[in-house]
Design an enzyme around this catalytic site. Structure first.
Site, PDB file in Angstrom:
ATOM      1  N   TYR A 226       0.864  -1.195   0.000  1.00 24.77           N
ATOM      2  CA  TYR A 226       0.000   0.000   0.000  1.00 24.77           C
ATOM      3  C   TYR A 226       0.902   1.247   0.000  1.00 24.77           C
ATOM      4  O   TYR A 226       1.831   1.353   0.821  1.00 24.77           O
ATOM      5  CB  TYR A 226      -0.931  -0.004   1.232  1.00 24.77           C
ATOM      6  CG  TYR A 226      -1.626   1.318   1.401  1.00 24.77           C
ATOM      7  CD1 TYR A 226      -2.586   1.731   0.485  1.00 24.77           C
ATOM      8  CD2 TYR A 226      -1.284   2.188   2.436  1.00 24.77           C
ATOM      9  CE1 TYR A 226      -3.199   2.969   0.607  1.00 24.77           C
ATOM     10  CE2 TYR A 226      -1.897   3.426   2.568  1.00 24.77           C
ATOM     11  CZ  TYR A 226      -2.846   3.813   1.644  1.00 24.77           C
ATOM     12  OH  TYR A 226      -3.437   5.051   1.751  1.00 24.77           O
ATOM     13  N   CYS A 279     -12.607  15.621   6.431  1.00 22.59           N
ATOM     14  CA  CYS A 279     -13.098  16.919   6.918  1.00 22.59           C
ATOM     15  C   CYS A 279     -13.093  17.990   5.828  1.00 22.59           C
ATOM     16  O   CYS A 279     -13.247  19.176   6.136  1.00 22.59           O
ATOM     17  CB  CYS A 279     -12.289  17.389   8.120  1.00 22.59           C
ATOM     18  SG  CYS A 279     -12.495  16.349   9.572  1.00 22.59           S
ATOM     19  N   ASN A 392     -10.686   2.884   0.903  1.00 19.23           N
ATOM     20  CA  ASN A 392      -9.458   3.675   0.781  1.00 19.23           C
ATOM     21  C   ASN A 392      -8.788   3.440  -0.581  1.00 19.23           C
ATOM     22  O   ASN A 392      -7.605   3.679  -0.740  1.00 19.23           O
ATOM     23  CB  ASN A 392      -8.497   3.325   1.925  1.00 19.23           C
ATOM     24  CG  ASN A 392      -7.324   4.286   2.024  1.00 19.23           C
ATOM     25  OD1 ASN A 392      -7.453   5.475   1.739  1.00 19.23           O
ATOM     26  ND2 ASN A 392      -6.155   3.781   2.409  1.00 19.23           N
ATOM     27  N   ALA A 393      -9.568   2.946  -1.554  1.00 17.74           N
ATOM     28  CA  ALA A 393      -9.015   2.769  -2.909  1.00 17.74           C
ATOM     29  C   ALA A 393      -8.580   4.133  -3.443  1.00 17.74           C
ATOM     30  O   ALA A 393      -9.125   5.172  -3.043  1.00 17.74           O
ATOM     31  CB  ALA A 393     -10.067   2.150  -3.818  1.00 17.74           C
TER      32      ALA A 393
HETATM   33  C1  SPV Z   1      -3.188  10.263   4.156  1.00 17.72           C
HETATM   34  O1  SPV Z   1      -3.655   9.256   4.715  1.00 17.72           O
HETATM   35  O2  SPV Z   1      -3.019  11.339   4.743  1.00 17.72           O
HETATM   36  C2  SPV Z   1      -2.810  10.182   2.739  1.00 17.72           C
HETATM   37  C3  SPV Z   1      -2.688   8.864   2.131  1.00 17.72           C
HETATM   38  O3  SPV Z   1      -2.524  11.182   2.142  1.00 17.72           O
HETATM   39  S1  SPV Z   1      -1.308   8.016   2.663  1.00 17.72           S
HETATM   40  O4  SPV Z   1      -0.360   7.953   1.586  1.00 17.72           O
HETATM   41  O5  SPV Z   1      -1.751   6.691   3.030  1.00 17.72           O
HETATM   42  O6  SPV Z   1      -0.730   8.705   3.786  1.00 17.72           O
END
Ligand code: SPV
Ligand code: MN
Length: 632
Positions: A226, A279, A392-393
């Site tokens: 991920y 938000c 969260n895709a």
């Molecule tokens: C976040 O979760 O704040 C994101 C995605 O921008 S990640 O790359 O998972 O952090």
């Protein structure tokens, strides 16, 4: 090149790759690559420069190795992470901290340095066996700029390498041009997806670890795919940068950058904004009619006395859920085009097209997704319904595909001059839709540090619980929260015209429990803030700042949305709620006391004074103070 690794690297690199590495004449790069070439033992390493040929090679290999598949639009691909690797691994993400500093780290997730190092070395030993690895060079922020942080990524995932080419600026040329004396100053990221299952997903998730060494600017990320776990330049680099910024007196924030345009007055005003997840961060950065510079991470520096910001990234790794033609037309339109996008963890339909939740079109009853073969109604091994795509895709796409990009700000080597900062939380009953802070310090302590997000029926657990989220940056702040908060205050106070700080809350509910304004009202709050920056509009005071007057908002609603805004709604939305605010400040104090017991007393004293002020206001004006009633 240091003879220690030369023979090994010549052996596993093509002459072309070896030549690119040798041309850098950078022993720190060679030692980093050589060490992990020996330790992780990949079959080969491909060294990338900034050429389109290398980008294409990485794209091709991601397909050839089955980490991505081509979709019906041939420029688009799809990638799946393992069913249990669908978000950031907060538990497995730790700071490796020298023993003598451990006691100072408050509630940060830490591991004693030697213990962490031994563990990660164990997990990563031979982890790339049989795999072809990639070495890439990037810059956080524009290259050759005061903001540039050079980075090296070493990974065995071609999906990760492909994502990074979309998300960051390739900077091999920057490394070539580094002068003696600055050659060791780069962030290092070593990643392995580890052993893969038959779907090309990480097998050993119990061995998933992300260990960060802010003392030596290196992050070790093992057994994950991920992107929030694997892509070094994103949230790993952000934690290193926050730490570096804290030591050097600048800031790295979890913020978008956008330009609010007043076309009649010929004004372009840059805002940055931090909002906890769900938000309104992306939707604010994408307000129709304005322009975007970045959607996730900003660096702030004092350049010539000015408060200037760059978008650290070149692309966006956006949440795809609810992106549809009505709510997100600009992004949706780009996802429909035959241009380079990596979709992750969505459904690949029988027609070879991607489908996701909240897409606003009829979706297939079967296909393949993060679960594997999927059909409607299928359950996982815990008996839980598997949705058509993960919540969260994501989509990974260049930002400059967007028609609303602010090209000038996006490319500016010295960044853009920021005039407004927005801190937006989610609460149904306390903070007003927009409020200006009288000054920078009050803004940090009353608007930024008090940010919270309220759980909704869409999240797990009880409804209406408020999670503290100072600066919307808690997952990434990599040194004690009290010091970080003081650095925020000190940075703003060090520049000539520091930006005005505003709070936002798009989620206030009326007496009937419904939201009181449409999703588009955020444009009105933004333009009120824009006007204030340029000396327009009178305000009313409250115990925490300055709020708009009714007539100005009425006119702005009419002008921007052609909507009527009633005085009754104004009066309800902009009521100052004393007890609610006192409770909010008490929650903030309790959170800080736990997150960083060494938070300086002056910060708690500040909040105590604010509480005393609000109590006095409650005595004089009652618990719910209508706009215009409060007097200092
Ligand atoms: C976040 O979760 O704040 C994101 C995605 O921008 S990640 O790359 O998972 O952090
Ligand atoms: Mn983010």
């Amino acid at each position: 090149m240091s003879p220690k690794y030369e023979a090994l690297l010549r052996n596993i690199m093509s002459p072309d790759s070896f030549g690119k590495l040798a041309a850098l004449k950078n022993p720190w790069v060679t030692d980093f690559v050589g060490f992990f070439a020996e330790h992780c033992a990949p079959k080969s390493i491909y060294v990338c420069d900034d050429s389109e040929k290398d980008v294409q090679y990485v794209r091709d290999q991601a397909l050839a190795k089955g980490e991505e598949e081509r979709l019906a639009n041939p420029a688009q691909t799809i990638h799946w992470d393992g069913y249990c690797d669908q978000g950031r691994d907060k538990n497995g993400t730790r700071f490796m901290v020298y023993k003598e500093n451990l006691a100072d780290m408050g509630a940060l997730n830490t591991i004693e340095y030697e213990k962490g190092y031994a563990e990660i070395m164990d997990i990563s030993r031979g982890i790339m066996k049989g795999k072809d690895a990639i070495l890439q060079f990037f810059s956080e922020g524009p290259t050759e700029s005061p903001f540039t942080i050079p980075c090296v990524q070493f990974t065995d995932s071609w999906y990760v390498a492909h994502s990074e080419f979309i998300l960051y600026r390739s900077a091999y040329h920057h490394f070539l041009g580094m002068k003696e004396g600055e050659k060791s100053g780069f962030f290092r990221f070593i990643h392995s997806a580890g052993a893969l299952d038959e779907r090309n997903c990480t097998d050993n998730l119990d061995q998933r670890r992300i260990y960060m060494d802010t003392q030596n600017n290196i992050v070790y990320s093992m057994n994950n795919q991920y992107a929030g776990n694997s892509v070094g330049l994103k949230k790993h680099s952000m934690r290193l940068a926050i730490n570096k910024a804290g030591k050097e007196g600048w800031l790295c924030e979890h913020m978008f950058i956008m330009a609010a345009l007043d076309r009649e007055k010929g004004r372009k005003t840059y805002f940055c904004g931090a909002y906890p997840s769900a938000c309104g961060k992306t939707s604010t950065a994408m307000i129709p009619g304005e322009q975007i510079v970045g959607d996730d991470i900003a660096y702030f520096r004092n350049i010539g006395g000015e408060f200037r910001a760059v978008n650290v990234e070149f692309g966006m790794f956006g949440i795809i859920k609810d992106v549809n033609a009505k709510d997100d037309p600009l992004i949706f339109e780009n996802l429909m085009k035959n241009q380079e996008v990596i979709f992750s963890n969505v459904l690949r339909g029988p027609d070879g097209k991607p489908y996701w939740l909240g897409m606003g079109v009829k979706t297939p009853e079967e296909g393949r997704n993060h679960f594997g073969r999927w059909r409607k109604g299928i359950k996982d091994d815990k008996g839980k319904d598997v949705p058509l795509a993960h919540g969260n895709a994501r989509y990974t796409m260049r930002l400059d595909y967007l028609a609303n990009i602010d090209k000038e700000g996006f490319e500016a080597k010295n960044g853009v001059k920021v005039e407004g900062i927005l801190y937006g939380g989610r609460d149904s009953d306390t903070t007003v839709p927009v409020e200006e802070s009288p000054n920078w310090k009050d803004g940090i302590l009353l608007k930024a540090a008090t940010l919270e997000s309220e759980t909704t029926s869409a999240t797990l657990g009880a409804e209406g619980v408020r999670d503290a989220s100072p600066m919307a940056n808690m997952d990434f702040v990599s040194y004690p929260l009290g010091r970080y908060t003081l650095n925020n205050i000190a940075f703003g106070e060090s520049v000539k015209d520091c930006p005005k700080i505003f709070s936002n809350n798009y989620f206030m509910r009326g007496p009937d429990g419904n939201f009181m304004t449409s999703k588009l009202a955020k444009k009105v709050w933004l333009h009120w803030a824009e006007g204030r920056i340029h000396g327009e509009y009178d305000t009313y005071d409250t115990p925490t700042g300055k709020i708009p007057r009714y007539a100005d908002l009425k006119a702005l609603f009419k002008k921007h949305l052609n909507e009527e805004f009633s005085e009754a709604d104004y009066s309800y939305l902009f009521t100052f709620r004393c007890t609610k605010w006192i409770e909010k400040l008490e929650r903030t104090k309790a959170f800080y006391a736990k997150a960083d017991p060494n938070t300086p007393k002056e910060i708690f004293d500040y909040w105590d004074r604010a509480i005393t002020r609000i109590k006095a206001a409650r005595e004089r004006f009652g618990d719910e103070i209508k706009p215009g009633v409060y007097k200092i």
